[in-house]
Design a protein around this motif. Structure first.
Motif, short mmCIF file in Angstrom:
data_model
loop_
_atom_site.label_atom_id
_atom_site.label_comp_id
_atom_site.label_asym_id
_atom_site.label_seq_id
_atom_site.Cartn_x
_atom_site.Cartn_y
_atom_site.Cartn_z
N GLU A 256 -2.74 -0.78 -2.82
CA GLU A 256 -3.79 0.03 -2.21
C GLU A 256 -3.22 1.36 -1.75
O GLU A 256 -2.17 1.41 -1.11
CB GLU A 256 -4.37 -0.69 -0.99
CG GLU A 256 -5.41 0.13 -0.27
CD GLU A 256 -5.83 -0.46 1.06
OE1 GLU A 256 -6.66 0.18 1.73
OE2 GLU A 256 -5.33 -1.53 1.44
N VAL A 257 -3.90 2.44 -2.09
CA VAL A 257 -3.54 3.76 -1.56
C VAL A 257 -4.35 3.93 -0.28
O VAL A 257 -5.57 3.99 -0.31
CB VAL A 257 -3.85 4.89 -2.57
CG1 VAL A 257 -3.52 6.25 -1.96
CG2 VAL A 257 -3.06 4.68 -3.86
N VAL B 112 -5.15 6.31 -7.44
CA VAL B 112 -5.82 5.17 -6.80
C VAL B 112 -6.19 4.12 -7.85
O VAL B 112 -5.95 2.93 -7.65
CB VAL B 112 -7.06 5.63 -6.01
CG1 VAL B 112 -7.93 4.46 -5.59
CG2 VAL B 112 -6.63 6.44 -4.79
N HIS C 12 -4.43 10.00 1.42
CA HIS C 12 -3.70 11.13 0.83
C HIS C 12 -3.81 12.26 1.83
O HIS C 12 -4.92 12.69 2.17
CB HIS C 12 -4.31 11.52 -0.51
CG HIS C 12 -3.57 12.62 -1.21
ND1 HIS C 12 -3.86 12.98 -2.49
CD2 HIS C 12 -2.55 13.41 -0.82
CE1 HIS C 12 -3.06 13.97 -2.86
NE2 HIS C 12 -2.26 14.24 -1.85
N ARG D 15 -4.48 0.48 -8.02
CA ARG D 15 -5.35 -0.69 -7.86
C ARG D 15 -5.10 -1.71 -8.97
O ARG D 15 -5.07 -2.92 -8.73
CB ARG D 15 -6.82 -0.26 -7.86
CG ARG D 15 -7.78 -1.41 -7.57
CD ARG D 15 -9.24 -0.97 -7.52
NE ARG D 15 -9.43 -0.02 -6.42
CZ ARG D 15 -10.04 1.16 -6.55
NH1 ARG D 15 -10.50 1.55 -7.72
NH2 ARG D 15 -10.19 1.95 -5.52
N CYS E 165 0.84 -1.18 0.00
CA CYS E 165 0.00 0.00 0.00
C CYS E 165 0.88 1.24 0.00
O CYS E 165 2.08 1.16 0.24
CB CYS E 165 -0.94 0.02 1.20
SG CYS E 165 -0.12 0.19 2.79
N THR F 199 -5.66 12.30 -7.27
CA THR F 199 -5.73 11.18 -6.32
C THR F 199 -6.56 10.04 -6.89
O THR F 199 -6.17 8.88 -6.79
CB THR F 199 -6.31 11.66 -4.98
OG1 THR F 199 -5.48 12.69 -4.46
CG2 THR F 199 -6.40 10.52 -3.97
N LYS F 200 -7.67 10.36 -7.52
CA LYS F 200 -8.50 9.33 -8.14
C LYS F 200 -7.71 8.57 -9.20
O LYS F 200 -7.79 7.34 -9.29
CB LYS F 200 -9.76 9.94 -8.76
CG LYS F 200 -10.78 10.37 -7.74
CD LYS F 200 -12.00 10.97 -8.40
CE LYS F 200 -12.99 11.45 -7.35
NZ LYS F 200 -14.19 12.05 -7.95
N MET G 98 -12.01 9.11 -0.28
CA MET G 98 -11.40 7.84 -0.68
C MET G 98 -12.26 6.72 -0.13
O MET G 98 -12.85 6.82 0.89
CB MET G 98 -10.00 7.70 -0.13
CG MET G 98 -9.03 8.69 -0.71
SD MET G 98 -7.36 8.41 -0.14
CE MET G 98 -6.95 6.93 -1.02
#
Length: 76
Positions: free
Chosen positions: A55-56, A46, A59, A50, A20, A42-43, A76
């Motif tokens: 896994e993030v 992620v 943030h 994935r 992660c 960020t999206k 998230m």
């Protein structure tokens, strides 16, 4: 930026150290509120992570006025 973040996580994962990642950056303005660009980036990170099995976890944005957590904000 999203590609480099995922590449770094993938390199670390392949060395068997983590599965992660935690994203952290600062806002020099002092206001840690996530911008639209922060949310979109960020999206993307992620989704890319994935697809690589990474896994993030969160943030975090750091500013003089405090810290914002995407997870705590429900982003998230």
């Amino acid at each position: 930026m999203p590609r480099q973040a995922v590449e770094l996580a993938f390199i670390v994962q392949n060395r068997g150290k983590v599965d992660c990642e935690l994203l952290v950056h600062n806002h020099p303005s002092g206001d840690p509120t996530p911008s639209r660009a922060d949310i979109q980036m960020t999206k993307q990170i992620v989704e890319a992570a994935r697809s690589l099995g990474v896994e993030v976890h969160d943030h975090l944005i750091v500013g003089r006025e405090g810290v914002s957590s995407f997870r705590q904000l429900g982003l998230m």
